[in-house]
Design a protein around this motif. Structure first.
Motif, PDB file in Angstrom:
ATOM      1  N   PHE A  73       0.818  -1.216   0.000  1.00 39.40           N
ATOM      2  CA  PHE A  73       0.000   0.000   0.000  1.00 39.40           C
ATOM      3  C   PHE A  73       0.856   1.272   0.000  1.00 39.40           C
ATOM      4  O   PHE A  73       0.316   2.373   0.125  1.00 39.40           O
ATOM      5  CB  PHE A  73      -0.903   0.005   1.241  1.00 39.40           C
ATOM      6  CG  PHE A  73      -1.611  -1.294   1.481  1.00 39.40           C
ATOM      7  CD1 PHE A  73      -2.722  -1.649   0.715  1.00 39.40           C
ATOM      8  CD2 PHE A  73      -1.155  -2.190   2.442  1.00 39.40           C
ATOM      9  CE1 PHE A  73      -3.375  -2.854   0.926  1.00 39.40           C
ATOM     10  CE2 PHE A  73      -1.803  -3.398   2.659  1.00 39.40           C
ATOM     11  CZ  PHE A  73      -2.911  -3.737   1.891  1.00 39.40           C
ATOM     12  N   SER A  74       2.190   1.094  -0.113  1.00 43.95           N
ATOM     13  CA  SER A  74       3.129   2.227   0.002  1.00 43.95           C
ATOM     14  C   SER A  74       2.810   3.026   1.266  1.00 43.95           C
ATOM     15  O   SER A  74       2.779   4.263   1.253  1.00 43.95           O
ATOM     16  CB  SER A  74       3.043   3.128  -1.238  1.00 43.95           C
ATOM     17  OG  SER A  74       3.403   2.428  -2.391  1.00 43.95           O
ATOM     18  N   GLY A  75       2.598   2.297   2.345  1.00 44.47           N
ATOM     19  CA  GLY A  75       2.086   2.922   3.562  1.00 44.47           C
ATOM     20  C   GLY A  75       3.093   3.171   4.659  1.00 44.47           C
ATOM     21  O   GLY A  75       2.721   3.619   5.752  1.00 44.47           O
ATOM     22  N   PHE A  76       4.361   2.870   4.395  1.00 42.04           N
ATOM     23  CA  PHE A  76       5.370   3.081   5.442  1.00 42.04           C
ATOM     24  C   PHE A  76       5.942   4.489   5.275  1.00 42.04           C
ATOM     25  O   PHE A  76       6.810   4.717   4.434  1.00 42.04           O
ATOM     26  CB  PHE A  76       6.464   2.034   5.341  1.00 42.04           C
ATOM     27  CG  PHE A  76       7.499   2.105   6.444  1.00 42.04           C
ATOM     28  CD1 PHE A  76       7.137   2.348   7.757  1.00 42.04           C
ATOM     29  CD2 PHE A  76       8.851   1.928   6.166  1.00 42.04           C
ATOM     30  CE1 PHE A  76       8.086   2.415   8.764  1.00 42.04           C
ATOM     31  CE2 PHE A  76       9.805   1.989   7.159  1.00 42.04           C
ATOM     32  CZ  PHE A  76       9.418   2.239   8.470  1.00 42.04           C
ATOM     33  N   ASN A  77       5.451   5.424   6.066  1.00 42.32           N
ATOM     34  CA  ASN A  77       5.867   6.818   5.956  1.00 42.32           C
ATOM     35  C   ASN A  77       5.847   7.483   7.329  1.00 42.32           C
ATOM     36  O   ASN A  77       5.629   6.819   8.352  1.00 42.32           O
ATOM     37  CB  ASN A  77       4.971   7.567   4.968  1.00 42.32           C
ATOM     38  CG  ASN A  77       3.492   7.383   5.303  1.00 42.32           C
ATOM     39  OD1 ASN A  77       3.111   7.323   6.480  1.00 42.32           O
ATOM     40  ND2 ASN A  77       2.660   7.274   4.277  1.00 42.32           N
ATOM     41  N   TYR A  78       6.058   8.798   7.343  1.00 40.52           N
ATOM     42  CA  TYR A  78       6.082   9.540   8.605  1.00 40.52           C
ATOM     43  C   TYR A  78       4.786   9.335   9.386  1.00 40.52           C
ATOM     44  O   TYR A  78       4.806   9.064  10.592  1.00 40.52           O
ATOM     45  CB  TYR A  78       6.267  11.039   8.328  1.00 40.52           C
ATOM     46  CG  TYR A  78       7.657  11.454   7.968  1.00 40.52           C
ATOM     47  CD1 TYR A  78       8.640  11.621   8.951  1.00 40.52           C
ATOM     48  CD2 TYR A  78       8.008  11.701   6.644  1.00 40.52           C
ATOM     49  CE1 TYR A  78       9.928  12.014   8.609  1.00 40.52           C
ATOM     50  CE2 TYR A  78       9.293  12.092   6.295  1.00 40.52           C
ATOM     51  CZ  TYR A  78      10.251  12.252   7.280  1.00 40.52           C
ATOM     52  OH  TYR A  78      11.522  12.640   6.958  1.00 40.52           O
ATOM     53  N   LEU A  79       3.657   9.502   8.705  1.00 40.86           N
ATOM     54  CA  LEU A  79       2.364   9.493   9.391  1.00 40.86           C
ATOM     55  C   LEU A  79       2.079   8.161  10.060  1.00 40.86           C
ATOM     56  O   LEU A  79       1.722   8.107  11.249  1.00 40.86           O
ATOM     57  CB  LEU A  79       1.251   9.838   8.392  1.00 40.86           C
ATOM     58  CG  LEU A  79      -0.169   9.915   8.979  1.00 40.86           C
ATOM     59  CD1 LEU A  79      -0.236  10.996  10.048  1.00 40.86           C
ATOM     60  CD2 LEU A  79      -1.186  10.179   7.871  1.00 40.86           C
ATOM     61  N   ILE A  82       4.510   7.505  13.090  1.00 41.06           N
ATOM     62  CA  ILE A  82       4.192   8.296  14.285  1.00 41.06           C
ATOM     63  C   ILE A  82       2.902   7.800  14.925  1.00 41.06           C
ATOM     64  O   ILE A  82       2.811   7.677  16.156  1.00 41.06           O
ATOM     65  CB  ILE A  82       4.091   9.789  13.923  1.00 41.06           C
ATOM     66  CG1 ILE A  82       5.484  10.321  13.561  1.00 41.06           C
ATOM     67  CG2 ILE A  82       3.514  10.604  15.085  1.00 41.06           C
ATOM     68  CD1 ILE A  82       5.496  11.704  12.982  1.00 41.06           C
ATOM     69  N   CYS A  83       1.886   7.473  14.097  1.00 46.65           N
ATOM     70  CA  CYS A  83       0.627   6.960  14.647  1.00 46.65           C
ATOM     71  C   CYS A  83       0.839   5.641  15.384  1.00 46.65           C
ATOM     72  O   CYS A  83       0.300   5.431  16.485  1.00 46.65           O
ATOM     73  CB  CYS A  83      -0.397   6.785  13.524  1.00 46.65           C
ATOM     74  SG  CYS A  83      -1.038   8.332  12.868  1.00 46.65           S
ATOM     75  N   ILE A  84       1.611   4.739  14.780  1.00 46.81           N
ATOM     76  CA  ILE A  84       1.884   3.444  15.420  1.00 46.81           C
ATOM     77  C   ILE A  84       2.642   3.641  16.722  1.00 46.81           C
ATOM     78  O   ILE A  84       2.325   3.017  17.743  1.00 46.81           O
ATOM     79  CB  ILE A  84       2.679   2.538  14.454  1.00 46.81           C
ATOM     80  CG1 ILE A  84       1.783   2.072  13.312  1.00 46.81           C
ATOM     81  CG2 ILE A  84       3.265   1.329  15.188  1.00 46.81           C
ATOM     82  CD1 ILE A  84       2.516   1.405  12.173  1.00 46.81           C
ATOM     83  N   MET A  85       3.643   4.546  16.706  1.00 45.14           N
ATOM     84  CA  MET A  85       4.416   4.785  17.920  1.00 45.14           C
ATOM     85  C   MET A  85       3.539   5.352  19.026  1.00 45.14           C
ATOM     86  O   MET A  85       3.590   4.903  20.183  1.00 45.14           O
ATOM     87  CB  MET A  85       5.564   5.742  17.631  1.00 45.14           C
ATOM     88  CG  MET A  85       6.511   5.924  18.827  1.00 45.14           C
ATOM     89  SD  MET A  85       7.517   7.421  18.751  1.00 45.14           S
ATOM     90  CE  MET A  85       6.273   8.679  18.984  1.00 45.14           C
ATOM     91  N   LEU A  86       2.711   6.347  18.705  1.00 45.99           N
ATOM     92  CA  LEU A  86       1.840   6.959  19.718  1.00 45.99           C
ATOM     93  C   LEU A  86       0.840   5.951  20.262  1.00 45.99           C
ATOM     94  O   LEU A  86       0.551   5.928  21.465  1.00 45.99           O
ATOM     95  CB  LEU A  86       1.109   8.165  19.122  1.00 45.99           C
ATOM     96  CG  LEU A  86       1.992   9.372  18.777  1.00 45.99           C
ATOM     97  CD1 LEU A  86       1.164  10.459  18.117  1.00 45.99           C
ATOM     98  CD2 LEU A  86       2.678   9.923  20.036  1.00 45.99           C
TER      99      LEU A  86
END
Length: 656
Positions: A73-79, A82-86
């Protein structure tokens, strides 16, 4: 991702990275262990130190798997990062608040950590991480390839399929370490090349704690475990020796091996099915596959060795459970395994060439050396001292003497010592196999077992034996403080204590030499401040499709990883063919022609063949390599100097 005026690694960046790394990795892995604790109490068989290092290992496997899931999904990015970490930190914080009554228990456990482990961690941090201060990139050659892999993950927002737009070939390398590096790149304001360097040396730093876990389970003795931690953190050369040439993914895998073996040992010793231990072994198997295939192989050799020593107790069922866990780990990693297998096709000549060059250089398997005392000395120095130092083999030999002199069939540590012998023997026999080795068994894919990587694996059983020897030696010597009552001691007691003091002095000297070795690798880090400024100029003043001719002597080959412009002479990347064999031949021809006669028609024919736009000459040479001489191009109407800063030159090629 643009190159900015980044500083080299500073104290601030070092400690910021370290703090975030441990918070995130322990929180992520801690959730898994907390979940496990609701199903089985067996997780309590691991003490606080072991649990913390297991948390890091679990997280180090979860992140590459997460990237694998997000890649389509080309989904590994900043957003997403950060969401996963939070999300993870929020859940971990909530659970911690609900269980704050256990905080006192953890504090008590922390206070009970043996001082030798605290000292080891402090010294290990100084030896492994302080030498990164002032560097832009990891020393040596390999790191530029690893940085390129990480950049491709950033560019593709997931695992890359090819090296495009730089090279038109498939990426087949294990990318676990690179996924973790990019994860922290999204969380921190530091360049990926520095994140990769700090991450690699952090796993290097954690290796002694991983060895502590192995010792704890292998010997059921916390003193031996603590001494294994001490020796692997302060004395042994592996994996520290990789700092001057690379081995980044190998170090990551090396950190996971002792944990894999410790969980397997626990399964086999209990001789009962454990869902938690089985899942942990699956996780560690996946982590090893995503790290590097050779550490995985070394770990499997260790698993077989542990089973061999316990076979007489008929713990066959537990061994089969362990193998089943490994099998499930292989199934989960199947896509990555297919890539690794495909990477071996057509690479036989590359591996054989590498192995023969290594053997020819060291000559350690020249049988003539085994016929004289001076020859045996050369073998010992080249095969043992270089990788393992003088102290570790000596203390391991002392451990062997203690084992033989006090052999008792009822001793619970016998099986562990036998495991160490078998593990060492397997690794040595594989290292010695080759066309000009001690012997040659041409089994399928024999050539992928590169002795440069298999031989350092002997560190694991050697340090284990040395930990056993050091513990018995300290017991035998008694308290060193008794030396102040010198006149009351017998000659035997004096000898015992003085000998132990001699060992401590040898260990201290070797530790200081290791630190000096690590700091000395500044000279092998090719990228200087001036080179970095040149890379900024390249990004701002050259076309994205520009191609540079560079050599491996200086910082030029870092252009593709940092300034993101195509370069030639990087013909191979960790075995992946970036260009065809024909290109390899022509690259070598071009190097030679540029040195001999840069104005010749043949030289320009080769330059046109590669569509070379610029030639880069870096500030300094690493190892004993020779830079291109800028005087060969100065004054020529065919080579226009478009950038110069001291010893750095960029020439634009003018085609007539």
């Amino acid at each position: 991702m643009q190159v900015d005026t980044y500083q080299p690694v500073t104290v601030f960046s070092l400690f910021t990275f370290s703090l975030l790394f441990y918070v995130v990795m322990i929180a992520m892995g801690g959730l898994v262990l907390w979940f496990f604790s609701h199903f089985e109490s067996r997780i309590q068989r691991f003490d606080l130190i072991e649990k913390m290092v297991l948390c890091v290992a679990i997280s180090s496997t979860f992140i590459p798997l997460m990237v694998f899931v997000l890649t389509p999904f080309s989904g590994f990015n900043y957003l997403t990062t950060i969401c996963i970490m939070l999300f993870i930190l929020a859940i971990a914080g909530f659970i911690a608040l609900k269980n704050k009554h256990k905080l006192k228990e953890y504090i008590v456990e922390l206070r009970s950590i043996p001082p030798i482990i605290v000292i080891t961690l402090a010294v290990s941090f100084g030896i492994r991480l302080f030498p990164t201060l002032g560097l832009y990139v990891y020393p040596g050659n390999d790191a530029k390839f690893h940085t390129l892999y990480a950049y491709l993950i950033i560019r593709n927002r997931g695992y890359p399929v090819t090296f495009a737009p730089f090279y038109p070939v498939a990426v087949t390398y294990n990318l676990g370490l690179h996924a973790v590096a990019v994860f922290f790149f999204y969380l921190l304001p530091f360049p990926i090349e520095q994140i990769l360097m700090l991450l690699t040396n952090t796993y290097n730093f954690l290796f002694p704690i991983s060895m502590y876990s192995l010792g704890s389970k292998l010997f059921d003795d916390k003193r031996i475990a603590a001494n294994m931690c001490f020796l692997s953190g302060v004395v042994t050369h592996v994996p520290m020796i990789f700092f001057n040439w690379g081995g980044n993914s190998y170090i990551f895998g090396f950190f996971l091996i002792p944990l894999f073996i410790s969980v397997a040992v626990q399964m086999i010793k209990e001789n009962k099915f454990s869902l938690v231990l089985s899942i942990l072994l699956v996780i560690l198997t996946v982590g090893l596959i995503y790290a590097h295939y050779l550490p995985f192989f070394i770990a499997i050799c260790g698993l077989v060795s542990v089973n061999f020593s316990h076979f007489f107790k008929r713990n066959v069922k537990s061994f089969l459970n362990a193998l089943l866990s490994v099998f499930f780990g292989l199934l989960i990693s199947f896509p990555r395994i297919l890539l690794s297998i495909s990477a071996t096709e057509g690479r036989e000549s590359f591996f054989i060439e590498t192995m023969i060059k290594w053997w020819a250089k060291t000559q350690i398997f020249d049988l003539r050396y085994f016929t004289s005392l001076s020859g045996l000395e050369k073998v010992f120095v080249r095969l043992v001292i270089k990788d393992f130092g003088g102290s570790i083999p000596l203390i391991a030999f002392i451990g062997l003497l203690f084992f033989l002199s006090r052999f008792n069939r009822t001793n619970s540590k016998n099986n562990s010592i036998i495991s160490i012998f078998v593990w060492s023997a397997i690794l040595f026999l594989i290292t010695a196999n080759g066309p000009i080795g001690l012997y040659f068994l041409e089994f399928p894919y024999w050539y992928i077992f590169d002795p440069t990587y298999i031989r350092p694996g002997l560190t694991l059983p050697l340090v284990s034996m040395a930990g056993f020897g050091f513990t018995n030696l300290s017991n035998w010597a008694g308290s060193i403080g008794d030396l102040k009552y010198f006149k009351k001691l017998t000659p035997t007691q004096i000898f015992q204590k003085v000998f132990f003091v001699f060992i401590l002095i040898a260990v201290t000297i070797e530790s200081l030499l290791l630190f000096n070795y690590m700091v000395g690798n500044y000279e092998d880090s090719a990228v200087t401040t001036a080179d970095y400024q040149a890379f900024i100029w390249i990004q701002n003043n050259t076309d994205e499709n520009a191609t540079f001719f560079v050599t491996s002597a200086d910082a030029g080959e870092w252009i593709v990883a940092i300034a993101h412009r195509r370069t030639y002479s990087m013909a191979k990347s960790n075995g992946d063919n970036l260009v065809s064999e024909e290109y390899v031949t022509k690259v070598n021809q071009l190097k030679q022609r540029l040195k001999e006669n840069p104005e010749s028609e043949e030289t320009f024919s080769l330059l046109k063949y590669f569509s070379i736009d610029y030639i880069y000459i870096g500030k300094k040479a690493i190892y004993d390599f020779q830079r291109l001489d800028p005087n060969l191009f100065l004054g020529s109407r065919n080579y226009e100097p478009v950038y110069s800063d001291g010893d750095i030159w960029i020439f634009k090629i003018i085609y007539g």
